[in-house]
Design a protein around this motif. Structure first.
Motif, short mmCIF file in Angstrom:
data_model
loop_
_atom_site.label_atom_id
_atom_site.label_comp_id
_atom_site.label_asym_id
_atom_site.label_seq_id
_atom_site.Cartn_x
_atom_site.Cartn_y
_atom_site.Cartn_z
N ASP A 1 27.50 44.71 43.58
CA ASP A 1 27.67 44.07 42.28
C ASP A 1 29.10 44.24 41.78
OD1 ASP A 1 24.98 43.31 42.26
OD2 ASP A 1 24.36 45.12 41.20
N ALA A 2 29.41 43.55 40.69
CA ALA A 2 30.76 43.59 40.13
C ALA A 2 31.02 44.86 39.31
CB ALA A 2 31.00 42.36 39.26
N GLU A 3 29.98 45.63 39.02
CA GLU A 3 30.16 46.87 38.27
C GLU A 3 29.25 47.95 38.82
OE1 GLU A 3 28.70 46.73 34.16
OE2 GLU A 3 27.87 44.77 34.65
N LEU A 4 29.65 49.19 38.59
CA LEU A 4 28.86 50.34 39.04
C LEU A 4 27.68 50.56 38.10
CD1 LEU A 4 31.78 52.81 39.81
CD2 LEU A 4 30.37 51.61 41.47
N GLY A 5 26.67 51.28 38.59
CA GLY A 5 25.57 51.65 37.71
C GLY A 5 24.19 51.37 38.27
N GLY A 6 24.06 50.35 39.10
CA GLY A 6 22.76 50.04 39.69
C GLY A 6 21.70 49.82 38.63
N ASN A 7 20.50 50.32 38.91
CA ASN A 7 19.37 50.14 37.98
C ASN A 7 19.54 50.93 36.69
OD1 ASN A 7 17.94 48.37 39.62
ND2 ASN A 7 16.99 50.04 40.76
N LEU A 8 20.38 51.94 36.70
CA LEU A 8 20.59 52.74 35.48
C LEU A 8 21.20 51.89 34.36
CD1 LEU A 8 20.27 55.52 34.25
CD2 LEU A 8 22.50 56.14 35.18
N ARG A 9 21.87 50.80 34.71
CA ARG A 9 22.43 49.90 33.68
C ARG A 9 21.33 49.29 32.81
NH1 ARG A 9 25.64 47.08 38.01
NH2 ARG A 9 24.06 45.52 37.68
N HIS A 10 20.10 49.25 33.33
CA HIS A 10 18.99 48.61 32.61
C HIS A 10 18.06 49.61 31.94
CE1 HIS A 10 20.44 45.12 34.72
NE2 HIS A 10 20.24 45.74 35.88
N VAL A 11 18.38 50.90 32.02
CA VAL A 11 17.53 51.93 31.42
C VAL A 11 18.16 52.34 30.10
CG1 VAL A 11 16.58 54.25 31.70
CG2 VAL A 11 16.81 52.75 33.68
N THR B 1 15.94 54.06 27.59
CA THR B 1 15.07 55.06 26.98
C THR B 1 15.56 56.45 27.34
OG1 THR B 1 13.21 53.54 27.24
CG2 THR B 1 12.69 55.84 26.78
N PRO B 2 15.85 57.28 26.35
CA PRO B 2 16.35 58.63 26.65
C PRO B 2 15.35 59.45 27.46
CG PRO B 2 16.67 58.11 24.34
CD PRO B 2 15.81 57.01 24.90
N ALA B 3 15.87 60.25 28.36
CA ALA B 3 15.05 61.15 29.18
C ALA B 3 15.70 62.53 29.12
CB ALA B 3 14.99 60.65 30.62
N ASN B 4 14.88 63.56 28.95
CA ASN B 4 15.38 64.93 28.85
C ASN B 4 16.43 65.08 27.76
OD1 ASN B 4 13.73 65.64 31.02
ND2 ASN B 4 15.32 65.13 32.50
N GLY B 5 16.29 64.29 26.70
CA GLY B 5 17.20 64.41 25.57
C GLY B 5 18.57 63.78 25.78
N ARG B 6 18.77 63.07 26.89
CA ARG B 6 20.07 62.46 27.16
C ARG B 6 19.95 60.95 27.17
NH1 ARG B 6 24.17 64.80 30.92
NH2 ARG B 6 25.37 63.40 29.62
N ASP B 7 20.93 60.29 26.62
CA ASP B 7 21.00 58.84 26.61
C ASP B 7 21.45 58.37 27.99
OD1 ASP B 7 21.30 56.15 26.05
OD2 ASP B 7 23.22 56.42 25.03
N PRO B 8 20.64 57.58 28.71
CA PRO B 8 21.02 57.17 30.06
C PRO B 8 22.32 56.36 30.10
CG PRO B 8 18.94 56.15 29.40
CD PRO B 8 19.34 57.08 28.32
N GLN B 9 22.60 55.61 29.06
CA GLN B 9 23.84 54.84 29.05
C GLN B 9 25.07 55.74 28.90
OE1 GLN B 9 23.91 51.56 29.91
NE2 GLN B 9 21.77 52.08 30.33
#
Length: 163
Positions: A50-60, A62-70
């Motif tokens: 793809d043209a940018e890094l991040g894979g599927n994490l770009r579409h997540v 919802t915070p998990a373990n208190g951290r913002d995935p973005q």
């Protein structure tokens, strides 16, 4: 068994190992693997289709373990961007691989059709796409394939050596 006494030892040849790695896949796993290798002093080529890094994490979102995935993604991308031993190939894919364990040669083709040849001693596959048959054959010729051993969660990943 008696014939074993007549056998001569096999001659071994030492081959230098390329001290560079190729990581295929620019998602969270690929970036983490690339950073783990680069942080230990190995030059790394990170290939992302793809043209940018991040894979599927770009579409997540919802915070998990208190951290913002973005936020996690932004931190990973920034670390990759500024690391002096990391070369990123965006909008690119590996189209050819040859060689043998410890000394591979891969061709990376960009969206513009430009091809770059990369010499590397190890390849980490961190994507969800099926590898082309020619590359699967090159990798499959070797019985020992582990390249990166990641320690348990909450501990820094460590590469215990390239093939």
């Amino acid at each position: 068994v008696a014939r074993a006494a007549l056998l001569e030892p096999q001659h071994t040849v030492e081959v230098p190992v390329q001290q560079e790695a190729l990581v295929v896949g620019g998602g969270a796993a690929g970036m983490t693997a690339a950073l783990a290798l680069a942080d230990q002093g190995f030059p790394v080529h990170l290939v992302e289709r793809d043209a940018e890094l991040g894979g599927n994490l770009r579409h997540v979102h919802t915070p998990a373990n208190g951290r913002d995935p973005q936020q996690v993604l932004a931190e990973l991308v920034e670390r990759v961007r500024v690391h002096p031993l990391l070369t990123t190939h965006l909008s690119s894919e590996v189209v050819e691989t040859g060689g043998f364990m410890g000394s591979f040669s891969s061709v990376i083709e960009g969206a513009d059709g430009r091809r770059t040849t990369v010499e590397h001693g190890a390849m980490v596959r961190a994507n969800q796409r099926r590898l082309p048959r020619q590359i699967r054959r090159a990798i499959g010729r070797h019985q020992r394939r582990p390249v990166l051993f990641v320690d348990p969660p909450n501990q820094p990943p460590q590469c215990r050596g390239l093939l």
